[in-house]
Motif scaffolding. Structure first.
Motif, short mmCIF file in Angstrom:
data_model
loop_
_atom_site.label_atom_id
_atom_site.label_comp_id
_atom_site.label_asym_id
_atom_site.label_seq_id
_atom_site.Cartn_x
_atom_site.Cartn_y
_atom_site.Cartn_z
N MET A 92 0.85 -1.17 0.00
CA MET A 92 0.00 0.00 0.00
C MET A 92 0.89 1.24 0.00
SD MET A 92 -3.15 1.00 2.51
CE MET A 92 -2.33 0.64 4.01
N LYS A 93 0.62 2.15 -0.92
CA LYS A 93 1.41 3.37 -1.02
C LYS A 93 0.49 4.56 -0.87
CE LYS A 93 4.70 5.80 -3.84
NZ LYS A 93 5.56 5.79 -4.99
N VAL A 94 0.92 5.56 -0.10
CA VAL A 94 0.12 6.75 0.16
C VAL A 94 0.87 7.96 -0.38
CG1 VAL A 94 -0.89 8.19 1.96
CG2 VAL A 94 -0.87 5.71 2.23
N THR A 95 0.15 8.81 -1.16
CA THR A 95 0.72 10.01 -1.74
C THR A 95 -0.25 11.16 -1.55
OG1 THR A 95 1.72 8.63 -3.47
CG2 THR A 95 1.69 10.99 -3.86
N LYS A 96 0.27 12.32 -1.19
CA LYS A 96 -0.56 13.51 -1.06
C LYS A 96 -0.44 14.31 -2.35
CE LYS A 96 -0.63 13.84 3.89
NZ LYS A 96 -1.95 13.34 4.07
N ILE A 97 -1.60 14.69 -2.91
CA ILE A 97 -1.62 15.41 -4.19
C ILE A 97 -2.56 16.60 -4.12
CG2 ILE A 97 -1.10 13.32 -5.53
CD1 ILE A 97 -4.07 13.38 -6.43
N LYS A 98 -2.44 17.45 -5.10
CA LYS A 98 -3.35 18.58 -5.29
C LYS A 98 -3.78 18.55 -6.74
CE LYS A 98 -4.61 22.82 -3.82
NZ LYS A 98 -5.02 23.34 -2.58
N CYS A 145 -5.28 0.97 -13.83
CA CYS A 145 -4.70 0.09 -12.80
C CYS A 145 -5.69 -1.02 -12.45
CB CYS A 145 -4.37 0.90 -11.55
SG CYS A 145 -3.14 2.19 -11.84
N ASP A 146 -5.16 -2.20 -12.17
CA ASP A 146 -6.01 -3.34 -11.85
C ASP A 146 -6.17 -3.57 -10.34
OD1 ASP A 146 -3.46 -4.17 -11.37
OD2 ASP A 146 -3.64 -6.08 -12.40
N PHE A 147 -5.94 -2.54 -9.56
CA PHE A 147 -6.09 -2.61 -8.12
C PHE A 147 -6.91 -1.40 -7.64
CE2 PHE A 147 -1.96 -0.88 -9.31
CZ PHE A 147 -1.99 0.37 -8.73
N ASP A 148 -7.35 -1.45 -6.40
CA ASP A 148 -8.16 -0.37 -5.84
C ASP A 148 -7.29 0.84 -5.52
OD1 ASP A 148 -10.49 -1.82 -5.98
OD2 ASP A 148 -10.32 -2.57 -3.93
N ILE A 149 -7.85 2.01 -5.78
CA ILE A 149 -7.19 3.28 -5.45
C ILE A 149 -8.24 4.15 -4.77
CG2 ILE A 149 -5.98 5.31 -6.31
CD1 ILE A 149 -5.26 3.59 -8.80
N ASP A 150 -7.92 4.63 -3.58
CA ASP A 150 -8.83 5.49 -2.83
C ASP A 150 -8.27 6.90 -2.78
OD1 ASP A 150 -10.50 3.32 -2.18
OD2 ASP A 150 -9.27 2.84 -0.42
N VAL A 151 -9.17 7.87 -2.80
CA VAL A 151 -8.81 9.28 -2.61
C VAL A 151 -9.57 9.75 -1.39
CG1 VAL A 151 -8.82 11.58 -3.62
CG2 VAL A 151 -8.59 9.60 -5.10
N ASN A 152 -8.89 10.41 -0.47
CA ASN A 152 -9.60 10.89 0.71
C ASN A 152 -9.02 12.17 1.27
OD1 ASN A 152 -7.32 9.31 1.70
ND2 ASN A 152 -8.23 9.53 3.71
N TYR A 153 -9.87 12.85 2.01
CA TYR A 153 -9.48 13.94 2.88
C TYR A 153 -10.46 13.92 4.04
CZ TYR A 153 -13.21 16.89 1.01
OH TYR A 153 -14.43 17.39 0.63
N THR A 186 -5.36 12.79 -0.27
CA THR A 186 -4.49 11.65 0.00
C THR A 186 -4.92 10.50 -0.90
OG1 THR A 186 -4.26 12.34 2.30
CG2 THR A 186 -3.65 10.08 1.77
N VAL A 187 -3.99 9.99 -1.70
CA VAL A 187 -4.25 8.88 -2.60
C VAL A 187 -3.61 7.63 -2.01
CG1 VAL A 187 -3.92 7.97 -4.93
CG2 VAL A 187 -4.28 10.42 -4.60
N THR A 188 -4.42 6.59 -1.81
CA THR A 188 -3.93 5.33 -1.28
C THR A 188 -4.07 4.26 -2.35
OG1 THR A 188 -4.70 5.99 0.92
CG2 THR A 188 -4.15 3.66 0.59
N CYS A 189 -2.95 3.71 -2.78
CA CYS A 189 -2.94 2.66 -3.80
C CYS A 189 -2.81 1.31 -3.10
CB CYS A 189 -1.76 2.85 -4.75
SG CYS A 189 -1.83 4.38 -5.68
N HIS A 190 -3.70 0.39 -3.43
CA HIS A 190 -3.69 -0.95 -2.84
C HIS A 190 -3.06 -1.94 -3.82
CE1 HIS A 190 -6.21 0.42 0.48
NE2 HIS A 190 -6.88 1.12 -0.44
N GLY A 191 -1.99 -1.52 -4.43
CA GLY A 191 -1.25 -2.31 -5.41
C GLY A 191 -0.12 -1.44 -5.92
#
Length: 74
Positions: A1-7, A23-31, A54-59
């Protein structure tokens, strides 16, 4: 799992969702407590784009990681 902060700007949403869809995995965006599927254009457009997201990649995808670096904040 990788977390990146973006604008993101309004003009960047379509490119972001298209890149996430490849991408073939789940990606969540949150604040705060809001969590949205990054592959949903309506969901991403419904976010407050004035905030740092915050973007969280599950792959792993080097292509998507490189794409995210364009929007990364320190």
């Amino acid at each position: 799992m990788k977390v990146t902060k973006i604008k993101l700007g309004l003009d960047d949403v379509n490119a972001f969702v298209n890149a996430a869809t490849e991408c073939d995995f789940d990606i969540d965006v949150n604040y705060n407590r809001v969590i949205i599927d990054a592959k949903s254009i309506l969901g991403v457009l419904g976010l407050d784009l004035g905030r740092v997201l915050t973007v969280t990649c599950h792959g792993e995808s080097q292509k998507f990681d490189n794409f995210l670096q364009q929007y990364a904040v320190a």
